[in-house]
Design a protein around this motif. Structure first.
Motif, PDB file in Angstrom:
ATOM      1  N   ALA A  84      -8.898  15.610   0.707  1.00  0.00           N
ATOM      2  CA  ALA A  84      -9.967  14.665   1.025  1.00  0.00           C
ATOM      3  C   ALA A  84     -11.038  14.665  -0.058  1.00  0.00           C
ATOM      4  CB  ALA A  84     -10.575  15.005   2.376  1.00  0.00           C
ATOM      5  N   ARG A  85     -11.336  15.839  -0.603  1.00  0.00           N
ATOM      6  CA  ARG A  85     -12.320  15.912  -1.690  1.00  0.00           C
ATOM      7  C   ARG A  85     -11.826  15.138  -2.907  1.00  0.00           C
ATOM      8  NH1 ARG A  85     -13.122  18.986  -6.266  1.00  0.00           N
ATOM      9  NH2 ARG A  85     -11.188  20.133  -5.897  1.00  0.00           N
ATOM     10  N   VAL A  86     -10.557  15.322  -3.236  1.00  0.00           N
ATOM     11  CA  VAL A  86      -9.969  14.596  -4.364  1.00  0.00           C
ATOM     12  C   VAL A  86     -10.001  13.087  -4.089  1.00  0.00           C
ATOM     13  CG1 VAL A  86      -7.797  14.187  -5.590  1.00  0.00           C
ATOM     14  CG2 VAL A  86      -8.519  16.523  -5.092  1.00  0.00           C
ATOM     15  N   ALA A  87      -9.689  12.699  -2.855  1.00  0.00           N
ATOM     16  CA  ALA A  87      -9.722  11.284  -2.487  1.00  0.00           C
ATOM     17  C   ALA A  87     -11.130  10.716  -2.634  1.00  0.00           C
ATOM     18  CB  ALA A  87      -9.221  11.107  -1.059  1.00  0.00           C
ATOM     19  N   GLU A 146       0.861  -1.176   0.000  1.00  0.00           N
ATOM     20  CA  GLU A 146       0.000   0.000   0.000  1.00  0.00           C
ATOM     21  C   GLU A 146       0.894   1.222   0.000  1.00  0.00           C
ATOM     22  OE1 GLU A 146      -3.865  -2.018   2.132  1.00  0.00           O
ATOM     23  OE2 GLU A 146      -2.877  -0.362   3.157  1.00  0.00           O
ATOM     24  N   SER A 147       0.678   2.075  -0.980  1.00  0.00           N
ATOM     25  CA  SER A 147       1.567   3.215  -1.164  1.00  0.00           C
ATOM     26  C   SER A 147       0.805   4.510  -0.928  1.00  0.00           C
ATOM     27  CB  SER A 147       2.152   3.204  -2.576  1.00  0.00           C
ATOM     28  OG  SER A 147       3.091   4.236  -2.733  1.00  0.00           O
ATOM     29  N   PHE A 148       1.452   5.411  -0.179  1.00  0.00           N
ATOM     30  CA  PHE A 148       0.890   6.737   0.037  1.00  0.00           C
ATOM     31  C   PHE A 148       1.087   7.575  -1.224  1.00  0.00           C
ATOM     32  CE2 PHE A 148       2.252   5.437   4.396  1.00  0.00           C
ATOM     33  CZ  PHE A 148       0.981   5.304   4.921  1.00  0.00           C
ATOM     34  N   LEU A 149      -0.002   8.165  -1.689  1.00  0.00           N
ATOM     35  CA  LEU A 149       0.002   8.974  -2.902  1.00  0.00           C
ATOM     36  C   LEU A 149      -0.517  10.357  -2.555  1.00  0.00           C
ATOM     37  CD1 LEU A 149      -1.743   6.352  -5.237  1.00  0.00           C
ATOM     38  CD2 LEU A 149       0.715   6.626  -4.843  1.00  0.00           C
ATOM     39  N   SER A 150       0.158  11.385  -3.028  1.00  0.00           N
ATOM     40  CA  SER A 150      -0.259  12.744  -2.702  1.00  0.00           C
ATOM     41  C   SER A 150      -0.642  13.527  -3.947  1.00  0.00           C
ATOM     42  CB  SER A 150       0.858  13.484  -1.961  1.00  0.00           C
ATOM     43  OG  SER A 150       0.471  14.826  -1.753  1.00  0.00           O
ATOM     44  N   PRO A 151      -1.923  13.904  -4.084  1.00  0.00           N
ATOM     45  CA  PRO A 151      -2.311  14.764  -5.190  1.00  0.00           C
ATOM     46  C   PRO A 151      -1.569  16.098  -5.197  1.00  0.00           C
ATOM     47  CG  PRO A 151      -4.247  13.764  -4.188  1.00  0.00           C
ATOM     48  CD  PRO A 151      -3.080  13.453  -3.289  1.00  0.00           C
ATOM     49  N   ASP A 152      -1.026  16.516  -4.046  1.00  0.00           N
ATOM     50  CA  ASP A 152      -0.259  17.760  -3.994  1.00  0.00           C
ATOM     51  C   ASP A 152       1.014  17.653  -4.823  1.00  0.00           C
ATOM     52  OD1 ASP A 152      -1.831  19.408  -2.047  1.00  0.00           O
ATOM     53  OD2 ASP A 152      -1.455  17.658  -0.797  1.00  0.00           O
ATOM     54  N   ASP A 181      -5.151  19.595  -8.011  1.00  0.00           N
ATOM     55  CA  ASP A 181      -6.279  19.787  -8.931  1.00  0.00           C
ATOM     56  C   ASP A 181      -6.886  18.431  -9.285  1.00  0.00           C
ATOM     57  OD1 ASP A 181      -7.771  21.497 -11.027  1.00  0.00           O
ATOM     58  OD2 ASP A 181      -6.869  19.887 -12.221  1.00  0.00           O
ATOM     59  N   LEU A 182      -8.208  18.311  -9.173  1.00  0.00           N
ATOM     60  CA  LEU A 182      -8.868  17.027  -9.367  1.00  0.00           C
ATOM     61  C   LEU A 182      -8.690  16.490 -10.782  1.00  0.00           C
ATOM     62  CD1 LEU A 182     -10.661  14.702  -8.457  1.00  0.00           C
ATOM     63  CD2 LEU A 182     -12.664  16.145  -8.906  1.00  0.00           C
ATOM     64  N   ALA A 183      -8.883  17.333 -11.787  1.00  0.00           N
ATOM     65  CA  ALA A 183      -8.753  16.875 -13.171  1.00  0.00           C
ATOM     66  C   ALA A 183      -7.332  16.394 -13.450  1.00  0.00           C
ATOM     67  CB  ALA A 183      -9.141  17.991 -14.136  1.00  0.00           C
ATOM     68  N   ALA A 184      -6.352  17.149 -12.971  1.00  0.00           N
ATOM     69  CA  ALA A 184      -4.959  16.739 -13.164  1.00  0.00           C
ATOM     70  C   ALA A 184      -4.681  15.437 -12.422  1.00  0.00           C
ATOM     71  CB  ALA A 184      -4.013  17.842 -12.693  1.00  0.00           C
ATOM     72  N   TRP A 185      -5.184  15.333 -11.199  1.00  0.00           N
ATOM     73  CA  TRP A 185      -4.971  14.126 -10.405  1.00  0.00           C
ATOM     74  C   TRP A 185      -5.514  12.894 -11.119  1.00  0.00           C
ATOM     75  CZ3 TRP A 185      -2.490  11.172  -7.406  1.00  0.00           C
ATOM     76  CH2 TRP A 185      -3.083  10.078  -6.772  1.00  0.00           C
TER      77      TRP A 185
END
Length: 332
Positions: A151-154, A94-100, A106-110
């Motif tokens: 959290a919203r992106v998640a 299990e790998s930690f992933l950061s949209p940052d 950004d949700l679309a980029a993520w």
């Protein structure tokens, strides 16, 4: 045969791995050359990452991540990391992933980054026999407001691959309760929850994290040992600790391997697992972790089997995946 090679082929479950933090130094140097990014100061004369202390480690980590500039880079990174993990017997990670780090939150980029990571994970499963799931992670030192966006992106990308939500970064920035909104949102989206605590903070940080964020797992958690009443609570509630001994020793969170509390926590009934955290930064592998547990605490086959059963039970994946992994562990 060295001690670490002795454990290399033993199937292992790993629950605490930062994707960017697992990037092999040679991979990052190669990306830097391709993109003409000057990050030479983050490596020593042997080509390994170098830093002075934990705060400097975070700066070096961020500098290395400047070479990761698009979804294709993360596709290549994921393949490189999973190939290395699989070479040390890891069958599930299990790998930690950061949209940052992937499109600035950004949700679309993520979504584009996530598609690339997930495609690489599927390829790695076919080629290397390793299964991956992602835990979207808020970066603590970026603050509570940014954690809400994370959290919203998640929540928007939760599913079969993104199965968890977590909190990492500078542990002593703020208190767990500052991030309650983000964790409530992730929980409502059906994500499993974990948070780093008790690596640098004291037992109170562990207790507050469990109370305020209602997590089932704690990343590190080793300083709980300084409050035996809390240790007993961890045991009674079945809270799982994602322990990273090599990381703790390398960063001087503990004095040395014999001083590490993993065996004492386990002997008192706490559910502990073993992971590498950011392995190339701490000059470790899962084989090394097992070898050191054997060397310093006399862990044997039954102990390692128990560690893996605990990790599999606590894994943020579906029952069918757990059954398949359990069969591989039992065969070994």
């Amino acid at each position: 045969m060295t001690a670490s090679l002795e454990f290399r082929d033993l199937p292992k479950i790993e629950l605490h791995l930062h994707l960017e933090g697992a990037a092999p130094p040679a991979f990052i140097r190669g990306l830097a050359r391709e993109k003409s990014v000057d990050i030479g100061g983050i490596f020593d004369e042997n080509g390994n990452y170098t830093y002075r202390d934990f705060d400097h480690f975070l700066k070096v980590y961020d500098a290395a991540c400047t070479t990761l500039q698009g979804p294709e880079d993360f596709h290549r990174l994921t393949l490189a990391v999973l190939e290395e993990s699989a070479s040390h017997g890891v069958i599930y990670t299990e790998s930690f992933l950061s949209p940052d780090f992937c499109g600035g939150g950004d949700l679309a980029a993520w979504r584009d980054y996530l598609a690339a990571i997930e495609a690489a994970a599927a390829e790695a499963e076919t080629r290397f026999g390793i299964t991956m799931r992602g835990i979207i992670t808020a970066i603590r030192h970026l603050g509570p407001d940014q954690s809400r966006n994370t959290a919203r992106v998640a929540a928007e990308t939760a599913g079969d691959f993104i199965t968890g939500f977590g909190l990492a970064g500078a542990e002593l920035m703020g208190r767990p309760g500052d991030y309650t909104y983000a964790f409530d949102a992730a929980r409502e989206a059906g994500l499993e929850l974990t948070a780093h605590a008790g690596e640098w903070g004291g037992p109170d940080m562990v207790a507050d994290t469990i109370r305020d964020l209602r997590v089932s797992r704690i990343g590190h958690g080793i300083n709980a040992i300084h409050d035996l009443a809390l240790v007993d609570v961890l045991a009674e509630t079945g809270t799982v600790l994602e322990v990273c001994p090599g990381s703790n020793v390398f960063l001087n969170a503990v004095k040395d391997w014999p001083s590490h509390p993993i065996a004492r926590l386990r002997d008192r009934g706490v559910k502990v697992t073993v992971s590498t955290d950011d392995p190339p930064y701490f000059l470790t592998t899962m084989s090394d972790e097992y070898a050191n547990l054997a060397r310093h605490f006399a862990f044997g086959p039954d102990d390692f089997a128990e560690l893996n059963r605990t990790a599999l039970d606590a894994a943020f994946c579906d029952a069918k995946t757990k059954e398949r992994l359990a069969a591989r562990l039992e065969k070994a």
